[in-house]
Design an enzyme around this catalytic site. Structure first.
Site, short mmCIF file in Angstrom:
data_model
loop_
_atom_site.label_atom_id
_atom_site.label_comp_id
_atom_site.label_asym_id
_atom_site.label_seq_id
_atom_site.Cartn_x
_atom_site.Cartn_y
_atom_site.Cartn_z
N HIS A 51 0.77 -1.06 0.15
CA HIS A 51 0.11 0.14 -0.07
C HIS A 51 0.82 1.39 -0.12
O HIS A 51 0.43 2.34 0.23
CB HIS A 51 -0.87 0.14 1.24
CG HIS A 51 -1.85 -1.12 1.32
ND1 HIS A 51 -2.47 -1.73 0.38
CD2 HIS A 51 -1.67 -2.07 2.18
CE1 HIS A 51 -3.18 -2.63 0.81
NE2 HIS A 51 -2.93 -3.03 2.20
N HIS A 57 -6.86 -4.67 -1.08
CA HIS A 57 -6.30 -5.95 -1.37
C HIS A 57 -7.08 -6.68 -2.58
O HIS A 57 -6.75 -7.92 -2.70
CB HIS A 57 -6.37 -7.10 -0.20
CG HIS A 57 -5.85 -6.15 0.96
ND1 HIS A 57 -6.82 -5.68 2.02
CD2 HIS A 57 -4.79 -6.09 1.54
CE1 HIS A 57 -5.89 -5.21 3.00
NE2 HIS A 57 -4.93 -5.18 2.79
#
Lengths: 328, 328
Positions: free
Chosen positions: A57, A216
């Site tokens: 991320h 995700h």
């Protein structure tokens, strides 16, 4: 899978080594176990902010370690929670004298591991759990709502408060308040590819997109045919404002976040559409942020976050920050 | 083609509107013709720096408009030179009292149009042409070497000099000197897709990459089988240092630039490999920059740039900059 990597097992270590070497004035990187701390340590008497989560991320969270934001970040393997021993080692390394605030995105693994670390740590600590994603209740790795890009706003605002001397109880209440005032929703035009998996996490047709995707690649609200940016932004805006119910005239922080594979040119176009919707609804866009802040590896897509911001939050937003990914 | 856009013809306008609205404290955006200027105008007595080129390389150049860097940027349509009237309007809007320095990447269309604009403009002006790409001599749109990510270093260093009061002749000489001290090379793992074309600019097999690619997808040195990051970086480093011939102990600015579709995690991994090669060769990595600065739409890939930097350049590099994409 084509990625700029060497061995799959070494991706995180080599990336952290590069991050530490590029930003040696801002951070220290420890590899055994893996964590990133603010160079020079946590100032005496300051509440220490510790965050973390699965890698992939970036720049979240290590890119937000530094003055005015986080004191430490614990990166797990890609899309995998960091372990309690990482969190404990990071927290203990800070020598915090005014307590520790954990900022944790709402995923079951992260919640469980941060709780274990906090228990082992003892001493003064509190936890803010972010759950700004309005797309879905409960998801692949989450009970309740997921924590996504709005976490950046929480970390910036609470980081400024801690830097200014707010105590642990104040930081905790403020963090919960910013989180509750923030709503986000994301969309994907492509899947991401986890290095260890070697293939895309999910399949999307050439004319399809995922509305409400997780960071995700978790499923969102629905798989739809590709739409215009305006229609996409309108659906995200509607979902967020249905949840936040901002009043006309209310100031907001507007964040357009890239998922990693979408060019800045498109993100600014999305921002333009989102800003118009805010203005049409009578919201005052008081502050803006456009770029890649909470990504999903190489996913093409973006998310929109809106924070209902009072004067205190705006002042803290404006306070100096000196990190690899946010600086003013 | 899946992109976050509305109509293909409106991409640039809507993106510029978003950029202007998000950064209203830093820039003013004009649409007829299209250019971006520094908010508050060029300070009296300061050399005005004007750059520009085809869009699709964001944040280059509009993201570098502001204090300590550019006074104006002229964005053409995607991968298309801006027109002389854009450049002329931008330059004239500045009310520059100490002359204008054009910074132009070496592409035939840009060179021709900036020359025409400069002729129409009259008055004191000079031009720095950047040609830092060591990959190939002559290419699809270029005689000689292409101007790529090293342009960012030129704009930062000369921007700081102009801000500090350097006159036009000094800025011109400095710009040429930084350009000559800079070498870059790029690689692509995927093509980019120009919105108006609607399909990838070139084809790459699932196990192939382009070594030495241009920022418009122009061919590089060779099409090769996918390699490890270390092997890729070694070839870029070898090509750059063969051209620059840095001396052992020499300080360098090391820039790892993403092409738009490559996550930060991979860019830091590339930086780690590049930094080791610098150190193995005895170079002193004095300053570093890692991120998306001179992109090629959604292309996956990166470039490496090395600038042999003397104390003057390093001091100017460190000088304050306040733009959308670079700030310290």
């Amino acid at each position: 899978m084509k990625k700029l990597i060497n061995k799959v097992d070494d991706v995180l270590t080599e990336s952290l080594l590069g991050f530490g070497a590029a930003h040696g004035d801002l951070v220290s990187v420890t590899l055994e176990p893996k964590f990133v701390t603010r160079a020079g340590g946590t100032p005496k008497g300051k509440v220490a902010l510790v965050s973390g989560g699965g890698s992939g991320h970036e720049p979240l969270h290590a890119g937000f370690v530094g003055k005015g934001m986080l004191d430490a970040a614990c990166p797990g393997e890609v899309f995998t929670s960091p372990t309690p021993d990482q969190m404990l080692a990071a927290a203990e390394s800070l020598g915090a004298t005014a307590g520790i605030l954990f900022i944790v995105k709402n995923y079951a693994g992260d919640i469980m591991n941060f709780e274990m670390a906090a228990e082992m740590l003892g001493g003064d600590h509190a936890t803010v759990v972010t759950n700004d994603d309005v797309a879905v209740e409960d998801s692949l790795y989450t009970q309740g709502r997921r924590g996504v890009a709005g976490t950046v706003v929480v970390e910036k605002v609470v980081g400024a408060a801690a830097e200014a001397g707010a105590d642990l109880a104040v930081c905790k209440v403020l963090g919960d308040r910013v989180n509750a005032a923030t709503g986000s929703m994301g969309i994907a035009l492509t899947s991401c590819t986890v290095p260890a998996a070697g293939k895309p996490t999910f399949d999307l047709g050439a004319d399809e997109m995922e509305m409400g995707v997780g960071i995700h690649g978790e499923p969102g609200r629905r798989r739809v045919k590709m739409m215009t940016a305006e229609a996409i932004v309108a659906e995200m805006f509607q979902a967020i404002t249905s949840s936040l119910k901002p009043k006309s005239g209310e100031p907001v922080i507007l964040l357009v976040n890239g998922m990693g594979g979408t060019p800045l040119m498109e993100l600014y176009l999305v921002y333009n559409a989102a800003r118009r919707l805010c203005e049409d609804r009578g919201l005052k866009v008081a502050r803006s942020l456009v770029g890649n802040f909470c990504t999903s590896l190489d996913m093409a897509g973006c998310s929109l976050s809106i924070t209902k911001a009072d004067d205190e939050m705006l002042n803290l937003w404006d306070a100096p920050v000196h990190t690899a990914a946010l600086r003013w």
